[in-house]
Design a protein around this motif. Sequence first.
Motif, PDB file in Angstrom:
ATOM      1  N   THR A  30       0.815  -1.218   0.000  1.00 53.61           N
ATOM      2  CA  THR A  30       0.000   0.000   0.000  1.00 53.61           C
ATOM      3  C   THR A  30       0.848   1.266   0.000  1.00 53.61           C
ATOM      4  O   THR A  30       0.544   2.234  -0.714  1.00 53.61           O
ATOM      5  CB  THR A  30      -0.934   0.006   1.231  1.00 53.61           C
ATOM      6  N   LEU A  31       1.926   1.278   0.796  1.00 52.45           N
ATOM      7  CA  LEU A  31       2.720   2.497   0.962  1.00 52.45           C
ATOM      8  C   LEU A  31       4.079   2.441   0.294  1.00 52.45           C
ATOM      9  O   LEU A  31       4.726   3.480   0.119  1.00 52.45           O
ATOM     10  CB  LEU A  31       2.911   2.798   2.459  1.00 52.45           C
ATOM     11  N   TYR A  36       5.757   8.107   2.467  1.00 52.79           N
ATOM     12  CA  TYR A  36       4.579   7.856   3.288  1.00 52.79           C
ATOM     13  C   TYR A  36       4.783   6.705   4.262  1.00 52.79           C
ATOM     14  O   TYR A  36       4.268   6.729   5.389  1.00 52.79           O
ATOM     15  CB  TYR A  36       3.354   7.627   2.394  1.00 52.79           C
ATOM     16  N   GLU A 173      -5.925   7.588  -1.090  1.00 55.28           N
ATOM     17  CA  GLU A 173      -4.673   8.304  -1.320  1.00 55.28           C
ATOM     18  C   GLU A 173      -3.661   7.911  -0.244  1.00 55.28           C
ATOM     19  O   GLU A 173      -4.037   7.519   0.857  1.00 55.28           O
ATOM     20  CB  GLU A 173      -4.918   9.816  -1.278  1.00 55.28           C
ATOM     21  N   ALA A 174      -2.376   8.046  -0.574  1.00 55.28           N
ATOM     22  CA  ALA A 174      -1.327   7.540   0.314  1.00 55.28           C
ATOM     23  C   ALA A 174      -1.415   8.144   1.714  1.00 55.28           C
ATOM     24  O   ALA A 174      -1.344   7.428   2.721  1.00 55.28           O
ATOM     25  CB  ALA A 174       0.046   7.799  -0.299  1.00 55.28           C
ATOM     26  N   LYS A 351       4.221  -1.113  -4.733  1.00 53.72           N
ATOM     27  CA  LYS A 351       5.207  -0.039  -4.789  1.00 53.72           C
ATOM     28  C   LYS A 351       6.576  -0.449  -4.238  1.00 53.72           C
ATOM     29  O   LYS A 351       7.513   0.342  -4.244  1.00 53.72           O
ATOM     30  CB  LYS A 351       4.676   1.183  -4.013  1.00 53.72           C
TER      31      LYS A 351
END
Length: 479
Positions: A30-31, A36, A173-174, A351
């Motif tokens: 996710t990050l 973030y 959103e992050a 990511k």
Amino acid sequence: MFLKGFLTNSSGILTSRILGFFRDLLTATTLGAGIYSDIFFVAFKLPNLFRRVFGEGAFNQAFLPGLFNARLRGGFALKIGLIFCTILIVLSCFAGIFSASITKLLAFGFSDDLIELTAPLVAINFWYLLLIFIVTLFGAMLQFKRNFTAWAYSPALLNLAMIVALLLARNSEAYEAVIILSYGVLAGGIMQILLHCFPMYRLGFFKLLFAGFKELKTKPHNTNYIDKRKSIDQSVKRFFKQFFPAMLGSSTAQFASFIDTLLASFLASGTISYLYYANRIFQLPLAVFAIATSTALFPLVAKFLKESKEEEALKALSKSFWFLAILLSICTVGGMFLKNEIIWLLFERGKFVREDTLMCANVFVAYLLGLLPFGLARIFSLWLYSKNQQVLAAKISAFSLLVGTFFSLILMQFFGAVGLALAGSISGVFVFLLTLHYFSWKYFLSILWNPKFILLTCLLLCVESLVLFAFKAYIFSLN
């Protein structure tokens, strides 16, 4: 009872760590490993530090003996709880008001823009300190009755709450995802408290705490009430006298990680995340094997030494030493052979890209160099604790922290994140050697000189190396 307690604690640790890996997997997906993820790990660092310091024995080492010795146990437990809860509520309010200043201390190398992003997250996560203290207090009271289940499995609920939060935040959103994850931490703390409530009620501890209110009351000119208050105050003073050295001794590894995060904030983006992910894997064998073994061994060694049966204590220590040494050696060799493959399997998705995998794998190897000394030091430190040498153990830990920090400042200049992890391993070697010095080199060499276990260890490591070499050569290898 010993075997039941050991299996309960080890299975709870393993469950928590497995869920923790799923949590980290989702966090990486996710990050990723960038801005973030860095700001969340900074915001979560202090609550996580507090959780580990309290959860790995500092509070219990002082509270349980105090509870056993207290004449008015309800008043003693209640007063300890009220003191800590009051302090933590004030600190949490303070953190909400001065969150930017606190964030600057946690990540001094962050730019002003990053400080502004991180500060609200620090304020949210800070409230977890209060929740985890309540969990720790309830857990320590349950352990008084040798009830380990809620305490052993409660960390799994924190990971579960964070997993749910990450799943809810996958399409966000992050920065919004990081906020949701922070509230997931608080939800996990509440779930941990609720898990302890049923056994607390069943074993009558809520009644004990309620009775503590009456014990804490003082009535003018009533000698009985004044004597009760004095007895509780004396028990509380003894608790704090034991608590501070125990806290220092149990917290150096966490403070070292805290310092590493601070230093890593001066390095390239993603460094904090590499250290975090690699350390999470490193902590798995350390927790499942070293912490579970030392938890099971401690009462046995303490009992033998109290009864002046030093030879029996050494026998128990010797068996645990070789059991732990073999397991941790296998984990170290396996981790070094499969460093890239382990990080790839656990984290490389979304990511978190191949470059992140290779960097994180190198950090992981640097941590692995300290697995054996860190794990074995826990075993031999039990000898010091059993002889009421908590202050000495705290001094050893404090010296190792200084050594680790010194090497971190030097090695980070040349090796970045790998240098910070390597400094931690060097610190572990110093802890091990100093602990052995005060334990007795003579006793240690008598334990070490066991031809049967030396041969078995060498044989197992040779077979493991050949199998992993063949696996990487003919089945799968990530370069």
